[in-house]
Scaffold this motif. Structure first.
Motif, short mmCIF file in Angstrom:
data_model
loop_
_atom_site.label_atom_id
_atom_site.label_comp_id
_atom_site.label_asym_id
_atom_site.label_seq_id
_atom_site.Cartn_x
_atom_site.Cartn_y
_atom_site.Cartn_z
N MET A 1 -6.48 -26.72 -0.87
CA MET A 1 -5.58 -25.74 -0.31
C MET A 1 -4.75 -25.13 -1.45
O MET A 1 -4.40 -25.81 -2.39
CB MET A 1 -4.68 -26.42 0.71
N ILE A 2 -4.44 -23.88 -1.34
CA ILE A 2 -3.62 -23.18 -2.32
C ILE A 2 -2.48 -22.45 -1.63
O ILE A 2 -2.49 -22.26 -0.42
CB ILE A 2 -4.44 -22.18 -3.16
N TYR A 3 -1.50 -22.01 -2.43
CA TYR A 3 -0.44 -21.17 -1.90
C TYR A 3 0.04 -20.21 -2.98
O TYR A 3 -0.24 -20.40 -4.17
CB TYR A 3 0.71 -22.00 -1.34
N PHE A 4 0.73 -19.16 -2.55
CA PHE A 4 1.30 -18.17 -3.46
C PHE A 4 2.78 -18.45 -3.62
O PHE A 4 3.48 -18.69 -2.65
CB PHE A 4 1.11 -16.75 -2.90
N TYR A 5 3.25 -18.41 -4.86
CA TYR A 5 4.65 -18.65 -5.19
C TYR A 5 5.18 -17.36 -5.82
O TYR A 5 4.74 -16.96 -6.90
CB TYR A 5 4.73 -19.82 -6.17
N VAL A 6 6.10 -16.67 -5.13
CA VAL A 6 6.64 -15.38 -5.59
C VAL A 6 8.01 -15.61 -6.21
O VAL A 6 8.85 -16.30 -5.64
CB VAL A 6 6.75 -14.40 -4.40
N HIS A 7 8.23 -15.00 -7.38
CA HIS A 7 9.52 -15.18 -8.05
C HIS A 7 9.86 -13.98 -8.91
O HIS A 7 8.98 -13.21 -9.31
CB HIS A 7 9.51 -16.45 -8.90
N LYS A 8 11.14 -13.82 -9.18
CA LYS A 8 11.65 -12.74 -10.03
C LYS A 8 12.02 -13.33 -11.38
O LYS A 8 12.75 -14.32 -11.46
CB LYS A 8 12.85 -12.07 -9.39
N SER A 9 11.55 -12.71 -12.44
CA SER A 9 11.83 -13.17 -13.79
C SER A 9 13.30 -12.94 -14.15
O SER A 9 13.85 -11.87 -13.89
CB SER A 9 10.94 -12.43 -14.79
N THR A 10 13.91 -13.94 -14.76
CA THR A 10 15.27 -13.79 -15.24
C THR A 10 15.28 -13.12 -16.62
O THR A 10 16.32 -12.70 -17.10
CB THR A 10 15.98 -15.15 -15.35
N VAL A 11 14.10 -12.99 -17.23
CA VAL A 11 13.99 -12.39 -18.56
C VAL A 11 13.89 -10.87 -18.47
O VAL A 11 14.62 -10.16 -19.13
CB VAL A 11 12.77 -12.97 -19.32
N ASN A 12 12.95 -10.38 -17.62
CA ASN A 12 12.73 -8.93 -17.57
C ASN A 12 12.98 -8.30 -16.20
O ASN A 12 12.80 -7.11 -16.02
CB ASN A 12 11.32 -8.58 -18.06
N GLY A 13 13.36 -9.11 -15.21
CA GLY A 13 13.67 -8.59 -13.88
C GLY A 13 12.47 -8.18 -13.04
O GLY A 13 12.64 -7.64 -11.96
N PHE A 17 3.81 -13.49 -9.21
CA PHE A 17 3.40 -14.56 -8.31
C PHE A 17 2.43 -15.47 -9.03
O PHE A 17 1.74 -15.07 -9.96
CB PHE A 17 2.80 -14.04 -6.99
N ASN A 18 2.46 -16.72 -8.62
CA ASN A 18 1.50 -17.71 -9.09
C ASN A 18 0.65 -18.11 -7.90
O ASN A 18 1.14 -18.15 -6.77
CB ASN A 18 2.17 -18.99 -9.61
N ILE A 19 -0.59 -18.43 -8.17
CA ILE A 19 -1.43 -19.11 -7.18
C ILE A 19 -1.39 -20.57 -7.60
O ILE A 19 -1.67 -20.90 -8.76
CB ILE A 19 -2.86 -18.56 -7.17
N ARG A 20 -0.98 -21.43 -6.68
CA ARG A 20 -0.79 -22.84 -7.00
C ARG A 20 -1.59 -23.75 -6.08
O ARG A 20 -1.85 -23.42 -4.93
CB ARG A 20 0.69 -23.22 -6.89
N SER A 21 -1.92 -24.90 -6.59
CA SER A 21 -2.58 -25.94 -5.82
C SER A 21 -1.55 -26.60 -4.91
O SER A 21 -0.47 -27.00 -5.38
CB SER A 21 -3.19 -26.98 -6.75
N ALA A 22 -1.85 -26.71 -3.63
CA ALA A 22 -0.90 -27.31 -2.69
C ALA A 22 -0.72 -28.80 -2.95
O ALA A 22 0.34 -29.35 -2.68
CB ALA A 22 -1.35 -27.07 -1.26
N GLY A 23 -1.73 -29.45 -3.48
CA GLY A 23 -1.66 -30.89 -3.70
C GLY A 23 -0.68 -31.29 -4.79
O GLY A 23 0.16 -32.16 -4.59
N ASN A 24 -0.77 -30.64 -5.96
CA ASN A 24 0.08 -31.05 -7.07
C ASN A 24 0.94 -29.90 -7.62
O ASN A 24 1.62 -30.06 -8.62
CB ASN A 24 -0.76 -31.64 -8.21
#
Length: 66
Positions: A1-13, A17-24
């Motif tokens: 299983m995977i999930y998407f992690y959405v975030h705003k950079s504090t460096v450039n604004g 998003f990352n695609i991440r493994s749900a397990g680890n």
């Protein structure tokens, strides 16, 4: 299983998003930067809608995988 992690950079604004493994929670892939959150979400939706039917090209054999 995977999930998407959405975030705003504090460096450039920019939004990423990352695609991440749900397990680890390991990062599998990272997006380019987007100027607004909606553009990042739009790309995620394109990936989600096409991923199941996506073909794989193996450059080592120069062939499409079955």
């Amino acid at each position: 299983m995977i999930y998407f992690y959405v975030h705003k950079s504090t460096v450039n604004g920019q939004w990423y998003f990352n695609i991440r493994s749900a397990g680890n929670h390991q990062i599998i892939a990272t997006s380019e930067g987007y100027h607004n959150k909606q553009d990042a979400w739009s790309t995620i939706n394109v990936i989600r809608s096409g991923a199941a039917a996506a073909r794989i090209y193996d450059a080592s054999t120069e062939q499409w995988a079955a």
